[in-house]
Write an enzyme that holds these catalytic residues in place. Structure first.
Site, mmCIF file in Angstrom:
data_model
loop_
_atom_site.group_PDB
_atom_site.id
_atom_site.type_symbol
_atom_site.label_atom_id
_atom_site.label_comp_id
_atom_site.label_asym_id
_atom_site.label_seq_id
_atom_site.Cartn_x
_atom_site.Cartn_y
_atom_site.Cartn_z
ATOM 1 N N GLY A 21 40.392 66.625 68.853
ATOM 2 C CA GLY A 21 40.476 66.596 67.439
ATOM 3 C C GLY A 21 39.432 67.021 66.608
ATOM 4 N N ALA A 22 38.862 68.231 67.015
ATOM 5 C CA ALA A 22 37.445 68.593 66.654
ATOM 6 C C ALA A 22 37.276 69.837 65.782
ATOM 7 C CB ALA A 22 36.656 69.034 67.720
ATOM 8 N N ASN A 23 38.471 70.135 65.261
ATOM 9 C CA ASN A 23 38.681 71.218 64.355
ATOM 10 C C ASN A 23 38.727 70.898 63.002
ATOM 11 O OD1 ASN A 23 41.748 70.345 64.960
ATOM 12 N ND2 ASN A 23 41.789 71.198 62.887
ATOM 13 N N GLY A 25 37.163 67.317 59.957
ATOM 14 C CA GLY A 25 36.988 65.714 59.560
ATOM 15 C C GLY A 25 35.653 65.231 60.685
ATOM 16 N N ILE A 26 35.962 64.134 61.018
ATOM 17 C CA ILE A 26 34.682 63.601 61.850
ATOM 18 C C ILE A 26 34.445 64.120 63.060
ATOM 19 C CG2 ILE A 26 34.515 61.476 63.135
ATOM 20 C CD1 ILE A 26 35.945 59.883 60.893
ATOM 21 N N GLY A 27 35.727 64.667 63.687
ATOM 22 C CA GLY A 27 35.506 65.358 65.140
ATOM 23 C C GLY A 27 34.682 66.575 64.801
ATOM 24 N N SER A 149 39.088 51.835 65.221
ATOM 25 C CA SER A 149 39.025 51.705 63.507
ATOM 26 C C SER A 149 38.982 50.044 63.279
ATOM 27 C CB SER A 149 40.677 52.416 63.233
ATOM 28 O OG SER A 149 40.978 51.746 61.644
ATOM 29 N N TYR A 174 49.928 51.951 64.026
ATOM 30 C CA TYR A 174 48.478 52.386 63.736
ATOM 31 C C TYR A 174 47.402 51.523 64.355
ATOM 32 C CZ TYR A 174 44.156 54.578 62.146
ATOM 33 O OH TYR A 174 42.652 54.961 62.180
#
Length: 299
Positions: A21-23, A25-27, A149, A174
């Protein structure tokens, strides 16, 4: 309280890291932090076009960065297997596996390609499968960092209805997926004992993109003092991945009173995540659903 910042990252030259999920935000901020300090970073993204743009953005900001794209769709176990196969074929080892990607507050129940509820299937089962498939590449000193989370503290894991088929609630689903991330972290660390590979967890607190709104002006005003940006939200991830001598099973989060923002520091996971019996039960369920059995880590 620690005043640790990404500038305090050690020299990571010679290290290889994969961030899911690195494209954005946090990633993406985790990728930038690791690459700036010399790591060879595999930027894993579901959307190839967005992934390529993220790689270009990293190279623009850090011209010397060693970064490459890995196509990874955690909502498709066939794609997870293909991605793992590619990584193992092209890289001799992994030093960091950061399981960051995830679905959040999916409004209406939907399923992954394999028929799993989207948040549980992507956030936990996809990462469970990926980690197991990549485990042979993790050499002593390597770390797995799972992103959980604050929501993991809200309710016990629902083993009676793990896929929320009977009654679906976006927030409960979630929270259960993030609790699964924490349970998995601790159970994985127990199973890795003696291998030299450690399993950690991190959570970003209350992180939002600059200018991002919750859709309610009064609520936006209320949360302003306790929120942080995505760069701040990535600090616990980078801390968990790189700070020396962290005990396996550590949970790292922001250090303010509410654990929503601030410098990273260790904290206690919810008691709902720490029972070894719960860990074994989730592990067995995850093996059954994904058909992934773990091999021993490199020793």
């Amino acid at each position: 309280m620690t005043s640790w910042r990404p500038a305090d990252l050690p020299d990571l030259t010679g290290k290889t890291a994969l961030v899911t999920g690195a494209n954005s935000g946090i990633g993406l901020h985790a990728v930038l932090g690791l690459a700036e300090h010399g790591a060879h970073v595999l930027l894993a993204a579901r959307n190839p076009e967005r992934g390529e743009k993220a790689v270009a953005a990293v190279r623009k900001q850090l011209p010397a960065a060693k970064v490459e794209l890995v196509h990874l769709d955690l909502a498709d176990l066939t794609a997870v297997r293909e991605a793992a196969k590619t990584v193992l074929a092209e890289h001799e080892h992994l030093d960091l596996l950061i399981n960051n990607a995830g679905e959040k507050m999916v409004t209406e129940r939907r399923t992954t390609r394999d028929g799993f509820e989207a948040q549980f299937g992507t956030n936990h089962l996809g990462h469970f499968a990926l980690t197991g498939l990549l485990l042979p590449a993790l050499r002593p000193g390597a770390r797995v960092v799972n992103i959980t989370s604050l929501a993991h503290k809200f309710a016990p894991f629902d083993f009676a209805d793990p896929q929320h088929e009977r009654r679906y609630s976006p927030s409960k689903s979630y929270g259960n997926s993030k609790l699964a991330n924490m349970i998995f972290t601790l159970e994985l660390d127990r199973r890795l004992a003696g291998t030299g590979v450690a399993s950690m967890a991190a959570h970003p607190g209350f992180a939002l993109e600059p200018g991002q709104s919750l859709g309610n002006p009064a609520l936006d005003l209320l949360i302003a003092p306790i929120k942080q940006d995505m760069a701040g939200g990535a600090m616990p991830t980078l801390y968990a991945a790189t700070v020396p001598n962290l005990p396996g099973g550590s949970l790292i989060g922001p250090g303010n009173l509410f654990r929503t923002k601030g410098f990273p520091r260790p904290e206690k996971p919810s008691a709902k995540a720490t029972d070894p019996q719960v860990g074994r039960r989730l592990w067995e369920l995850s093996e059954e659903l994904t058909d992934v059995r773990y091999l021993s880590a490199t020793s």
